[in-house]
Motif scaffolding. Structure first.
Motif, PDB file in Angstrom:
ATOM      1  N   THR A 158       0.710  -1.295   0.051  1.00 46.48           N
ATOM      2  CA  THR A 158      -0.104   0.051  -0.042  1.00 46.48           C
ATOM      3  C   THR A 158       0.940   1.194   0.063  1.00 46.48           C
ATOM      4  OG1 THR A 158      -0.166   0.260   2.311  1.00 46.48           O
ATOM      5  CG2 THR A 158      -1.639  -1.206   1.144  1.00 46.48           C
ATOM      6  N   GLY A 159       2.110   1.196   0.081  1.00 51.86           N
ATOM      7  CA  GLY A 159       3.079   2.164   0.068  1.00 51.86           C
ATOM      8  C   GLY A 159       3.413   2.597   1.329  1.00 51.86           C
ATOM      9  N   GLY A 160       3.039   1.925   2.546  1.00 48.52           N
ATOM     10  CA  GLY A 160       3.317   2.071   3.916  1.00 48.52           C
ATOM     11  C   GLY A 160       4.924   1.853   4.151  1.00 48.52           C
ATOM     12  N   TRP A 161       5.488   2.645   4.908  1.00 43.42           N
ATOM     13  CA  TRP A 161       6.968   2.193   5.128  1.00 43.42           C
ATOM     14  C   TRP A 161       7.050   1.004   6.335  1.00 43.42           C
ATOM     15  CZ3 TRP A 161       9.475   2.725  10.068  1.00 43.42           C
ATOM     16  CH2 TRP A 161      10.833   2.741   9.866  1.00 43.42           C
ATOM     17  N   ILE A 162       8.013   0.313   6.126  1.00 47.52           N
ATOM     18  CA  ILE A 162       8.395  -0.709   6.988  1.00 47.52           C
ATOM     19  C   ILE A 162       9.473  -0.508   7.760  1.00 47.52           C
ATOM     20  CG2 ILE A 162       8.626  -3.258   7.108  1.00 47.52           C
ATOM     21  CD1 ILE A 162       6.947  -3.673   4.602  1.00 47.52           C
ATOM     22  N   GLN A 163      10.655  -0.319   6.901  1.00 47.69           N
ATOM     23  CA  GLN A 163      11.868  -0.206   7.599  1.00 47.69           C
ATOM     24  C   GLN A 163      12.989   0.160   6.787  1.00 47.69           C
ATOM     25  OE1 GLN A 163      14.699  -3.869   8.187  1.00 47.69           O
ATOM     26  NE2 GLN A 163      12.614  -4.709   8.784  1.00 47.69           N
ATOM     27  N   ASP A 164      14.068   0.489   7.218  1.00 46.35           N
ATOM     28  CA  ASP A 164      15.294   0.886   6.181  1.00 46.35           C
ATOM     29  C   ASP A 164      16.236   0.002   6.960  1.00 46.35           C
ATOM     30  OD1 ASP A 164      13.695   3.127   5.546  1.00 46.35           O
ATOM     31  OD2 ASP A 164      15.030   4.780   6.536  1.00 46.35           O
ATOM     32  N   PRO A 165      16.458  -1.133   6.384  1.00 45.82           N
ATOM     33  CA  PRO A 165      17.444  -2.052   6.708  1.00 45.82           C
ATOM     34  C   PRO A 165      18.903  -1.533   6.396  1.00 45.82           C
ATOM     35  CG  PRO A 165      16.562  -2.893   4.508  1.00 45.82           C
ATOM     36  CD  PRO A 165      15.681  -1.546   4.984  1.00 45.82           C
ATOM     37  N   ASP A 166      19.717  -1.960   7.244  1.00 44.93           N
ATOM     38  CA  ASP A 166      21.207  -1.445   7.251  1.00 44.93           C
ATOM     39  C   ASP A 166      21.655  -1.603   5.720  1.00 44.93           C
ATOM     40  OD1 ASP A 166      21.210  -0.746   9.958  1.00 44.93           O
ATOM     41  OD2 ASP A 166      21.752  -2.654  10.447  1.00 44.93           O
ATOM     42  N   LEU A 167      21.457  -2.923   5.376  1.00 46.46           N
ATOM     43  CA  LEU A 167      21.961  -3.112   4.176  1.00 46.46           C
ATOM     44  C   LEU A 167      20.858  -4.037   3.215  1.00 46.46           C
ATOM     45  CD1 LEU A 167      25.588  -4.464   4.811  1.00 46.46           C
ATOM     46  CD2 LEU A 167      24.977  -2.198   3.912  1.00 46.46           C
ATOM     47  N   ARG A 176      11.656  -5.845  21.497  1.00 44.62           N
ATOM     48  CA  ARG A 176      10.409  -5.871  20.891  1.00 44.62           C
ATOM     49  C   ARG A 176      10.152  -4.928  19.641  1.00 44.62           C
ATOM     50  NH1 ARG A 176       9.276  -5.221  26.499  1.00 44.62           N
ATOM     51  NH2 ARG A 176       9.101  -2.922  26.397  1.00 44.62           N
ATOM     52  N   SER A 177      10.909  -3.677  19.913  1.00 45.55           N
ATOM     53  CA  SER A 177      10.791  -3.099  18.112  1.00 45.55           C
ATOM     54  C   SER A 177      11.399  -3.627  17.227  1.00 45.55           C
ATOM     55  CB  SER A 177      11.452  -1.576  18.636  1.00 45.55           C
ATOM     56  OG  SER A 177      11.427  -0.997  17.610  1.00 45.55           O
ATOM     57  N   ASP A 178      12.542  -4.524  17.313  1.00 49.79           N
ATOM     58  CA  ASP A 178      13.074  -5.314  16.190  1.00 49.79           C
ATOM     59  C   ASP A 178      12.263  -6.281  15.847  1.00 49.79           C
ATOM     60  OD1 ASP A 178      15.465  -3.450  16.592  1.00 49.79           O
ATOM     61  OD2 ASP A 178      16.513  -4.719  17.901  1.00 49.79           O
ATOM     62  N   ILE A 179      11.594  -7.053  16.717  1.00 50.94           N
ATOM     63  CA  ILE A 179      10.775  -8.106  16.267  1.00 50.94           C
ATOM     64  C   ILE A 179       9.729  -7.750  15.615  1.00 50.94           C
ATOM     65  CG2 ILE A 179       9.220  -9.681  17.215  1.00 50.94           C
ATOM     66  CD1 ILE A 179      10.924 -10.038  19.660  1.00 50.94           C
ATOM     67  N   VAL A 180       8.902  -6.514  15.801  1.00 49.52           N
ATOM     68  CA  VAL A 180       7.872  -5.943  15.026  1.00 49.52           C
ATOM     69  C   VAL A 180       8.464  -5.405  13.630  1.00 49.52           C
ATOM     70  CG1 VAL A 180       6.165  -4.131  14.814  1.00 49.52           C
ATOM     71  CG2 VAL A 180       6.549  -5.400  16.958  1.00 49.52           C
ATOM     72  N   ARG A 181       9.631  -4.939  13.740  1.00 49.14           N
ATOM     73  CA  ARG A 181      10.087  -4.577  12.616  1.00 49.14           C
ATOM     74  C   ARG A 181      10.427  -5.518  11.373  1.00 49.14           C
ATOM     75  NH1 ARG A 181      16.390  -3.817  13.380  1.00 49.14           N
ATOM     76  NH2 ARG A 181      16.184  -6.125  13.468  1.00 49.14           N
ATOM     77  N   ASP A 182      11.065  -6.711  12.003  1.00 42.36           N
ATOM     78  CA  ASP A 182      11.263  -7.627  11.083  1.00 42.36           C
ATOM     79  C   ASP A 182      10.107  -8.467  10.499  1.00 42.36           C
ATOM     80  OD1 ASP A 182      13.786  -7.096  11.296  1.00 42.36           O
ATOM     81  OD2 ASP A 182      14.394  -8.391  13.088  1.00 42.36           O
ATOM     82  N   ALA A 192       8.687  -6.825   7.898  1.00 39.08           N
ATOM     83  CA  ALA A 192       9.382  -7.066   6.620  1.00 39.08           C
ATOM     84  C   ALA A 192       8.989  -8.459   5.910  1.00 39.08           C
ATOM     85  CB  ALA A 192      10.607  -6.772   6.705  1.00 39.08           C
ATOM     86  N   ARG A 193       9.013  -9.355   7.006  1.00 31.19           N
ATOM     87  CA  ARG A 193       8.789 -10.707   6.301  1.00 31.19           C
ATOM     88  C   ARG A 193       7.265 -11.090   5.715  1.00 31.19           C
ATOM     89  NH1 ARG A 193      11.491 -11.906  11.387  1.00 31.19           N
ATOM     90  NH2 ARG A 193      13.767 -12.663  10.905  1.00 31.19           N
ATOM     91  N   ASP A 194       6.419 -10.240   6.299  1.00 31.96           N
ATOM     92  CA  ASP A 194       4.990 -10.462   5.974  1.00 31.96           C
ATOM     93  C   ASP A 194       4.863  -9.716   4.633  1.00 31.96           C
ATOM     94  OD1 ASP A 194       3.924 -11.641   8.137  1.00 31.96           O
ATOM     95  OD2 ASP A 194       3.230  -9.620   9.086  1.00 31.96           O
ATOM     96  N   ALA A 195       5.724  -8.728   4.502  1.00 33.59           N
ATOM     97  CA  ALA A 195       6.024  -8.194   2.758  1.00 33.59           C
ATOM     98  C   ALA A 195       6.531  -9.042   1.844  1.00 33.59           C
ATOM     99  CB  ALA A 195       6.134  -6.535   3.143  1.00 33.59           C
ATOM    100  N   GLY A 196       7.114 -10.349   2.261  1.00 34.48           N
ATOM    101  CA  GLY A 196       7.688 -11.093   1.482  1.00 34.48           C
ATOM    102  C   GLY A 196       9.385 -10.970   1.175  1.00 34.48           C
ATOM    103  N   TRP A 197       9.777 -10.047   2.303  1.00 33.98           N
ATOM    104  CA  TRP A 197      11.230 -10.091   2.556  1.00 33.98           C
ATOM    105  C   TRP A 197      11.731 -11.104   3.390  1.00 33.98           C
ATOM    106  CZ3 TRP A 197      14.438  -6.112   0.536  1.00 33.98           C
ATOM    107  CH2 TRP A 197      13.871  -5.178  -0.210  1.00 33.98           C
ATOM    108  N   ARG A 198      13.040 -11.462   3.162  1.00 36.33           N
ATOM    109  CA  ARG A 198      13.917 -12.363   4.054  1.00 36.33           C
ATOM    110  C   ARG A 198      14.802 -11.561   4.728  1.00 36.33           C
ATOM    111  NH1 ARG A 198      17.075 -15.658   6.226  1.00 36.33           N
ATOM    112  NH2 ARG A 198      17.914 -17.632   5.075  1.00 36.33           N
ATOM    113  N   VAL A 199      14.595 -11.641   5.954  1.00 38.16           N
ATOM    114  CA  VAL A 199      15.356 -10.756   7.076  1.00 38.16           C
ATOM    115  C   VAL A 199      16.527 -11.532   7.578  1.00 38.16           C
ATOM    116  CG1 VAL A 199      15.398  -9.226   9.016  1.00 38.16           C
ATOM    117  CG2 VAL A 199      13.411  -9.327   7.359  1.00 38.16           C
ATOM    118  N   VAL A 200      17.806 -10.959   7.425  1.00 39.33           N
ATOM    119  CA  VAL A 200      18.920 -11.650   7.997  1.00 39.33           C
ATOM    120  C   VAL A 200      19.441 -10.635   9.143  1.00 39.33           C
ATOM    121  CG1 VAL A 200      21.355 -12.352   7.857  1.00 39.33           C
ATOM    122  CG2 VAL A 200      19.611 -12.964   5.876  1.00 39.33           C
TER     123      VAL A 200
END
Length: 264
Positions: free
Chosen positions: A171-180, A203-209, A212-220
């Motif tokens: 929807t164009g909503g911001w999720i996060q700015d990953p370091d890389l 807790r913030s990091d868990i929600v953040r990731d 991102a995963r719900d949006a189809g991103w693989r988070v390392v």
């Protein structure tokens, strides 16, 4: 160090420079050079360089725009300070200091200004290393660890990742700015330093990731343990984990040796 540097600069008429100017300016420096007892001072040619206990004197011609007159002490400008570090730091250390100039928040200068500045330094001591570092500097980092992680990925045969590139949902909503990140493979890499250990930050990091995963991103998610190999001949787990994620998402490594054992 500030008070001592201020007193010495006032007595000698010199400008605080090199490692001392870098420390006062907040530049990330290797631990071996973090010695506030030694103050670096630069005097113009023809005036004897300061010689005192715990003072490193230098003789250099400084242009007016290479001196920053603060409220308490005169220092070399950020660009001049970085250029002076080229004669002191290793290439990797100089790139980390260079990335600091162009950090995402509160950057100290612009890339075009660095380009113009280096054009006027041809033939000066440190010029060759500064030019080598310039080719490796990237704007928009938040910490030295982002630079170190970028070095690791590239030197071990992985593609160069994007730096703090924002992720948005459908929807164009911001999720996060990953370091890389690798946008094509939709892989986000987060370096969690010491400040990520607090319950609130976790807790913030868990929600953040999760978002991102719900949006189809693989988070390392990586930590300092992942950057340091268990043995000299072993590959850092930061590289192993990212490579596995890339391959899982369809990336095909180039044939031949995949990494070079070169310390940061």
């Amino acid at each position: 160090m500030l008070e001592r540097a201020r007193s010495l600069a006032a007595v000698t008429g010199a400008v605080v420079s090199h490692l001392s100017a870098a420390a006062l300016g907040g530049f990330p420096l290797p631990q071996a050079f973090e010695n506030p007892a030694v103050v670096h001072l630069t005097s113009p040619p023809g005036r004897r360089a300061p010689r005192r206990k715990n003072v490193k004197g230098h003789e250099h011609s400084l242009e007016p725009d290479e001196i920053v007159a603060g409220t308490r002490v005169r220092c070399t400008s950020p660009l001049r300070t970085w250029f002076d570090l080229a004669c002191i730091l290793s290439l990797d250390e100089l790139v980390i200091a260079g990335d600091f100039l162009f950090r995402r928040r509160n950057h100290l200068t612009a890339i075009d200004k660095l380009e113009a500045y280096l054009e006027g330094k041809q033939g000066r001591p440190g010029y060759r290393r500064a030019i080598q570092a310039r080719a490796l500097i990237r704007a928009g980092t938040d910490s030295p660890k982002e630079t170190e992680l970028r070095f690791l990925q590239v030197r071990h045969g992985l593609p160069e990742p994007g730096i703090n590139v924002p992720i948005f949902d459908e929807t164009g909503g911001w999720i996060q700015d990953p370091d890389l990140s690798y946008a094509e493979e939709r892989i986000a890499i987060q370096y969690d330093g010491g400040h990520h250990s607090t319950p609130a930050q976790r807790r913030s990091d868990i929600v953040r990731d999760e978002n991102a995963r719900d949006a189809g991103w693989r988070v390392v998610v990586l930590t300092q343990w992942d950057l340091t190999p268990f043995a000299y001949s072993m590959e850092p787990t930061a590289v192993t984990k990212v490579r596995a994620a890339l391959v899982e998402r369809g990336w095909v490594p180039a044939p031949g040796p995949t990494w070079e054992c070169r310390p940061i």
